[in-house]
Write a protein that holds these residues in place. Structure first.
Motif, mmCIF file in Angstrom:
data_model
loop_
_atom_site.group_PDB
_atom_site.id
_atom_site.type_symbol
_atom_site.label_atom_id
_atom_site.label_comp_id
_atom_site.label_asym_id
_atom_site.label_seq_id
_atom_site.Cartn_x
_atom_site.Cartn_y
_atom_site.Cartn_z
ATOM 1 N N ARG A 74 0.826 -1.202 0.000
ATOM 2 C CA ARG A 74 0.000 0.000 0.000
ATOM 3 C C ARG A 74 0.862 1.254 0.000
ATOM 4 O O ARG A 74 0.582 2.228 -0.705
ATOM 5 N N ALA A 75 1.963 1.209 0.766
ATOM 6 C CA ALA A 75 2.860 2.361 0.804
ATOM 7 C C ALA A 75 3.536 2.550 -0.548
ATOM 8 O O ALA A 75 3.731 3.678 -1.002
ATOM 9 N N LEU A 76 3.866 1.426 -1.209
ATOM 10 C CA LEU A 76 4.534 1.527 -2.509
ATOM 11 C C LEU A 76 3.593 2.058 -3.590
ATOM 12 O O LEU A 76 4.033 2.622 -4.588
ATOM 13 N N ALA A 77 2.306 1.850 -3.391
ATOM 14 C CA ALA A 77 1.337 2.214 -4.425
ATOM 15 C C ALA A 77 1.356 3.706 -4.736
ATOM 16 O O ALA A 77 1.009 4.116 -5.836
ATOM 17 N N SER A 78 1.783 4.521 -3.785
ATOM 18 C CA SER A 78 1.820 5.959 -4.073
ATOM 19 C C SER A 78 3.122 6.341 -4.778
ATOM 20 O O SER A 78 3.403 7.523 -4.939
ATOM 21 N N LYS A 79 3.911 5.338 -5.181
ATOM 22 C CA LYS A 79 5.189 5.560 -5.877
ATOM 23 C C LYS A 79 6.080 6.547 -5.118
ATOM 24 O O LYS A 79 6.453 7.602 -5.639
ATOM 25 N N PRO A 80 6.434 6.207 -3.888
ATOM 26 C CA PRO A 80 7.207 7.155 -3.082
ATOM 27 C C PRO A 80 8.680 7.202 -3.504
ATOM 28 O O PRO A 80 9.194 6.252 -4.080
ATOM 29 N N LYS A 81 9.318 8.323 -3.170
ATOM 30 C CA LYS A 81 10.772 8.395 -3.328
ATOM 31 C C LYS A 81 11.431 7.975 -2.023
ATOM 32 O O LYS A 81 12.547 7.506 -2.012
ATOM 33 N N LEU A 82 10.700 8.227 -0.945
ATOM 34 C CA LEU A 82 11.218 7.882 0.378
ATOM 35 C C LEU A 82 10.185 7.029 1.103
ATOM 36 O O LEU A 82 9.019 7.387 1.172
ATOM 37 N N LEU A 83 10.663 5.880 1.610
ATOM 38 C CA LEU A 83 9.755 4.974 2.315
ATOM 39 C C LEU A 83 10.189 4.885 3.773
ATOM 40 O O LEU A 83 11.357 4.598 4.072
#
Ligand SMILES: Nc1ncnc2c1ncn2[C@@H]1O[C@H](COP(=O)(O)OP(=O)(O)O)[C@@H](O)[C@H]1O
Ligand SMILES: [Mg+2]
Lengths: 269, 559
Positions: A164-173
Motif C-alpha cells: 500500500r505504501a509503494l502504491a503511491s510511488k514514493p521516493k522515500l519509504l
C-alpha cells in the motif's frame, strides 16, 4: 545529494521532549536505520516527517522543500510514504482496495465521472487495478486480492502495508519496525525483501528496527536515539563498537542486549 | 455462548422465568389485550395467543441449543413450564384480588384472553400444559435436520405474516378475485383455518424444494461460465424492474401510500448511508436537509399567500436539492475537524436549530412559523396532477432509483474507497494522500442532496408542511433503519425502512406501543444480528474471493 534532511528538529509534548535537536541527513537511494530503546522518540520523528505532528522547533526538508506546516496528504503527494509500528490497514476493505487507496495520489478522474462511467474513468480504474495486482504479486501475496485485510495472516498484513505504501510511488519509504513480531526466518526474509526494494526500485529507505540482525545486516548508516537525543551515528561496524550505544541499551537492562545480539552476528558472519 | 460453562437445569429455569416475566409485562401494559383483537387464524389463534406462546417458544429454542445433548427435551420442557408460571401468578392474583386498582390494564378481558375463556382454574391448566407443549415442540424443531427445519420455520413465519396482515390481503384479494373466492381464504379480516393449513404446507414445500434447487444451483454454478451467470442476473433484474413498475397496480391505493412513505425514508436513508455508512461520519441532525428541501419546495410552489413563485414541481425540485447541497456544505465545514461523539452532538444541534428557526417568529412572515406552509400543489406530469398515491409512487421511485444508482456508482469508485478508508482510519487515509476536507464535504453534500430531494417530494405529497414534521425523531428513525438494515448496505436501507416505517404503518392500531416494539427490536437486533438484516457486501466479497486464489496457508508456506 540528501533527499531528506532534518535540521535541529525538536518535538515537545508539554514538558516532555520526545525528539530533541535532532539532525538527520538521508543520502538518496540509501538504506538507513534509526534505533534506540522504547520511547526514544523514533516513531515521533516519523510522525513529524509525515506531517502528522508539527515540529516544535527546527525544520525538515524533503527534496529541498520545507515540510513544515504542510498537511499529511500533501506530504504524501510529494513522495513520502510509510508503514506503521502497529499495523494500520483498512481492516474491512479487501487487499486490492487497500492498495487502490494507496494509489490515490495518482488517480485523476473527477468523482462525477464515476457516476457516468466515462471511458477515462473506466480506463483509469482498470489500470489502477492492474497496478494493484502487480504490487500484490511483487510483495508475494498474489491471489489474495479479494480477501479482507483483517483476515490475512500477520506476515501478509505487514507485506500488504508495504504494498500500500509503494502504491503511491514514493521516493522515500519510512518503515516503522517492519519485522516486529516475526520469527528469525521471517525477519531474514523481510530483510532481503527490503534490500530488494531499494535495489529494484531505487527507493530511499529509512527504517526503525529493533532486530539487530536486520539492522546490522542491511543498513548503510545508523542513527541511535535515546531520550529523544541522538547519541551516535555511523556505519553498523562503528555503532557496534560505540560504548555509549552499548551503555544506552545495557544500562537500562534491555532484554535484547545489543552486545549479545551483535556477538551473535559476528559469530554467524 | 461459551462452551466451557455448563448449562444447568437452574439456567433453564432462569430462562423460563425470564420468558414468563416478559409475557407478564406485555400483559400488564395492555399489549396482549390489544393484540387479542386481531385474529390471525379465524377461531383458532389471535395475535395475543401468538405472543403468549412465541416468547416461551423462542426461549425454549435457545435452551435447546445450550442444553446437554442427552436431555434437550427435558431442559426445554423445564424452561417452557417455568415460562408459564409468572403468567399463572398474574392470573391467580387478578382473579382473587383484582389487580386493577394498581395495574389499570389487568382487566377481566385480559384474564379471559390468558385463560382462553375457560375460567381461572381450567384456563390456567391449559396455559401451563400448552406452554410446556409449545416449548417441547420448539426443541423438537430445533433437533431436526436443517434441511427440514428451515422450510418448516419459513412456512410458520409466512403463515403468521399472512395472518397478521389478513385485513389488507382481504381487500387486495377481493379487488383481484372477487368476494366469493376471497371468503374461502380470508373472511372478516381473519385467515380461514383450512386456507392457513394449505398455505403452511405449500410454503413449507416450496421452501424445501427451493432449498434443494439452491444446493444444486450452487454446484452447477461452478461449471457455468461467467457470462451465463451474468445473463441470469440480467433476467432477474429485468423481472425486478417490471415488478417495480407495475407495483401500484398490485398494491392498490392504501398500500401504495404506505410504499410512498417507505420510499421517502429509503431516499433519506440512502443519503444518510453515504454519510454514516460509507464515510463513517455520525450525523444526528440529518433531518435539517430534509426540512430545507421541503421548505424550498413549499415556498417555491405554494399557491397560498406564502408562495413566492408558484413555479412547477419540476422546476422547484432541482432548486430544493441544490439548496440542501449548499446547506450540507455550509453545515459540514465547521465540523470538519470533529470526530465521533463530538460530531454527533454538534450535528444534533444543527438539526434542532433548523427546526427552531422554522418555528420562530423571526421567519414567520416568510415560512409561516408554527402554522407552516399550506396549499402546496401535488406534482403534475404533462398536465395531469399526480393526486393518487399510485401515481406519486413513480416520483418517489424515480428519486430512489436515482439515489441508488449514484450510491452504487460512487461506492465502486475512487471516492467510495476514499470514504471507506476514512471510515476505517482517518489518519491513515490522510497519509494515503486523501484530502479529508474534500472527502468529508462531498459526503455531507451528496447525503444532504438526497435528503433534500426526499423532503421536496414529501412537501409536495403532503401539500402542507409544519415545523413539527421535522423533529429529532426523524433523524433517529433514519439512523435506526440504517442500523437495522446493515451499515453501508443499500438493500439494508430498504429492509430497514420496511421494518421501521412500513410495519408500523400497517399495524396502526398498535401505535401506542410503537416505541416499545422499536426498543425491543433494536435490543434483539443488537444481540442476535448486530451486523443488520442485510449486511453490506463485505461478507459477500469474501465469498467471491479470486477463483485461482490458493488457501492462505499455502501462500504463506510457498514463499
Ligand atoms: N501524542 C503524544 N502525546 C504525548 N506524548 C507522546 C505522544 N506521542 C509520543 N509521546 C511520547 O514521546 C515519547 C517517544 O515516543 P515514541 O516516538 O513512540 O517512541 P519510540 O522510539 O518507541 O517509537 C514517549 O515518551 C511517548 O510517550
Ligand atoms: Mg515506536
Amino acid at each position: 545529494m540528501s533527499i531528506l534532511s532534518a535540521k535541529n528538529v525538536t518535538k515537545r509534548f508539554g514538558g516532555l521532549v520526545a525528539v530533541g535537536n535532532l539532525n538527520i541527513d538521508l543520502e538518496e537511494g540509501s538504506i538507513v536505520s534509526i534505533i534506540g530503546p522504547n520511547g526514544a522518540g523514533k516513531t515521533t520523528f516519523f510522525n513529524c516527517v509525515t506531517g502528522f505532528y508539527q515540529v516544535t522547533e527546527g525544520e525538515i526538508l524533503f527534496d529541498g522543500q520545507s515540510l513544515n506546516h504542510r498537511s499529511t496528504d500533501l506530504i504524501t503527494r510529494l513522495g513520502i510514504s510509510r508503514t506503521y509500528q502497529n499495523i494500520r490497514l483498512f481492516a474491512n476493505m479487501t487487499t486490492i482496495e487497500n492498495i487502490l487507496v494507496g494509489e490515490h495520489p495518482h488517480l485523476k478522474t473527477f468523482w462525477a465521472e464515476a457516476i457516468f462511467r466515462t471511458p477515462r474513468f473506466l480506463k483509469e480504474e482498470k489500470d489502477a487495478e492492474a497496478e494493484a495486482r502487480r504490487l500484490l504479486r511483487y510483495v508475494g501475496l498474489a491471489g489474495l486480492g479479494d480477501s479482507l485485510a483483517r483476515n490475512l495472516p500477520y506476515g501478509a498484513q505487514r507485506r500488504l502495508e508495504i504494498a500500500r505504501a509503494l502504491a503511491s510511488k514514493p521516493k522515500l519509504l519510512l518503515l516503522d519496525e517492519p519485522t516486529a513480531g516475526m520469527n528469525p526466518n521471517e525477519s531474514a526474509e523481510m530483510m532481503r525483501f527490503i534490500k530488494n526494494l531499494r535495489d529494484d526500485l531505487g527507493i530511499t529507505i529509512l527504517l526503525i528496527e529493533h532486530d539487530m540482525r536486520v539492522v546490522m545486516g542491511i543498513s548503510e548508516h545508523i542513527h541511535v536515539l535515546d531520550f529523544g537525543q541522538k547519541i551516535a551515528e555511523g556505519s553498523p561496524k562503528e555503532i557496534q563498537r560505540n560504548p555509549r550505544v552499548i551503555e544506552a541499551y545495557l544500562g537500562r537492562g534491555a532484554a535484547s542486549g545489543l552486545e549479545k545480539q551483535t556477538d551473535g552476528i559476528s559469530a554467524t558472519v | 455462548m461459551s462452551n466451557e460453562k455448563k448449562f444447568t437445569l437452574r439456567n433453564a429455569i432462569n430462562q423460563g422465568l425470564l420468558a414468563g416475566l416478559i409475557t407478564t409485562l406485555i400483559s400488564t401494559v395492555g399489549m396482549v389485550e390489544l393484540f387479542s383483537q386481531r385474529q390471525l387464524i379465524a377461531g383458532v389463534m389471535t395475535m395475543a395467543q401468538l405472543f403468549i406462546f412465541l416468547i416461551p417458544a423462542l426461549i425454549s429454542f435457545q435452551t435447546a441449543r445450550k442444553a446437554p445433548k442427552n436431555s434437550i427435551l427435558l431442559f426445554s420442557a423445564v424452561t417452557s413450564f417455568f415460562a408459564s408460571l409468572p403468567v399463572l401468578v398474574l392470573i391467580l392474583l387478578a382473579s382473587t384480588f383484582g389487580l386493577r386498582r394498581f395495574l389499570i390494564n389487568v382487566s377481566p378481558s385480559l384474564i379471559e384472553t390468558l385463560t382462553f375463556g375457560q375460567g381461572p382454574l381450567v384456563g390456567s391448566l391449559i396455559l401451563v400444559l400448552a406452554t410446556t407443549a409449545v416449548g417441547v415442540a420448539a426443541a423438537f424443531v430445533d433437533q431436526m435436520d436443517e434441511k427440514i427445519r428451515k422450510p418448516i420455520l419459513a412456512g410458520l413465519m409466512w403463515t403468521i405474516l399472512v395472518g397478521t396482515f389478513s385485513e389488507i390481503l382481504q381487500e387486495r384479494l377481493r379487488a383481484f378475485f372477487g368476494i366469493g373466492f376471497t371468503n374461502l381464504i380470508i373472511k372478516s379480516k381473519a385467515l380461514q383455518p383450512v386456507a392457513a393449513l394449505i398455505f403452511l404446507v405449500v410454503v413449507t414445500a416450496i421452501s424445501y424444494f427451493w432449498q434443494q434447487r439452491g444446493d444444486s444451483i450452487k454446484k452447477g454454478l461452478a461449471s457455468q461460465s461467467a457470462t451465463q451467470r451474468r445473463n441470469m442476473t440480467y433476467a432477474q433484474r429485468i423481472a425486478f424492474f417490471v415488478l417495480l413498475l407495475i407495483l401500484p397496480l398490485l398494491l392498490g391505493s392504501y398500500l401504495s401510500e404506505v410504499t410512498n412513505n417507505v420510499g421517502i425514508y429509503v431516499l433519506m436513508g440512502l443519503g444518510l448511508n453515504i454519510v454514516v455508512g460509507f464515510a463513517g461520519l455520525l450525523d444526528l441532525g440529518y433531518v435539517a436537509f430534509f426540512a430545507i428541501g421541503a421548505y424550498v419546495m413549499a415556498i417555491l410552489t405554494s399557491e397560498g399567500f406564502l408562495g413566492v413563485a408558484q413555479t412547477s414541481f419540476w422546476l422547484a425540485l432541482p432548486v430544493s436539492v441544490i439548496t440542501a447541497v449548499i446547506a450540507g456544505i455550509l453545515l459540514g465545514t465547521p465540523v470538519l475537524r470533529m470526530r465521533g461523539d463530538y460530531l454527533a452532538i454538534v450535528t444534533l444541534g444543527f438539526g434542532e436549530i433548523i427546526r427552531i428557526m422554522a418555528n420562530s417568529d423571526l421567519l414567520k412572515p416568510y415560512i409561516g412559523g408554527a402554522q407552516g406552509v399550506l396549499q402546496i400543489p401535488k406534482p403534475s406530469f404533462f398536465g395531469t396532477s399526480l393526486i393518487q398515491p399510485g401515481q406519486l409512487y413513480y416520483v418517489v421511485l424515480a428519486g430512489v432509483l436515482l439515489a441508488w444508482f449514484v450510491s452504487t456508482r460512487l461506492s465502486n469508485s475512487r471516492l467510495g474507497r476514499q470514504w471507506m478508508a476514512m471510515r476505517e482510519d482517518e489518519d491513515v487515509a490522510e497519509a494515503m494522500g486523501i484530502n479529508l476536507v474534500n472527502t468529508k464535504l462531498l459526503a455531507f453534500a451528496i447525503g444532504a442532496g438526497f435528503s433534500g430531494l426526499s423532503g421536496a417530494i414529501f412537501a409536495s405529497k403532503l401539500t402542507s408542511i409544519f415545523p413539527h414534521s421535522f423533529n429529532l425523531l426523524i433523524s433517529i428513525n433514519v439512523l435506526s433503519l440504517i442500523i437495522v438494515g446493515g451499515m453501508g448496505s443499500l438493500p439494508g436501507v430498504v429492509v430497514g425502512s420496511l421494518i421501521l416505517v412500513g410495519l408500523p404503518e400497517l399495524l396502526r392500531e398498535f401505535a401506542e406501543f410503537r416505541p416499545w416494539m422499536y426498543g425491543a427490536l433494536l435490543i434483539v437486533m443488537m444481540l442476535a444480528k448486530p451486523e443488520g438484516f442485510w449486511p453490506s457486501a463485505i461478507q459477500k466479497r469474501e465469498l467471491h474471493a479470486d477463483e485461482e486464489s490458493p488457501p492462505v496457508e499455502e501462500v504463506a508456506a510457498a514463499d
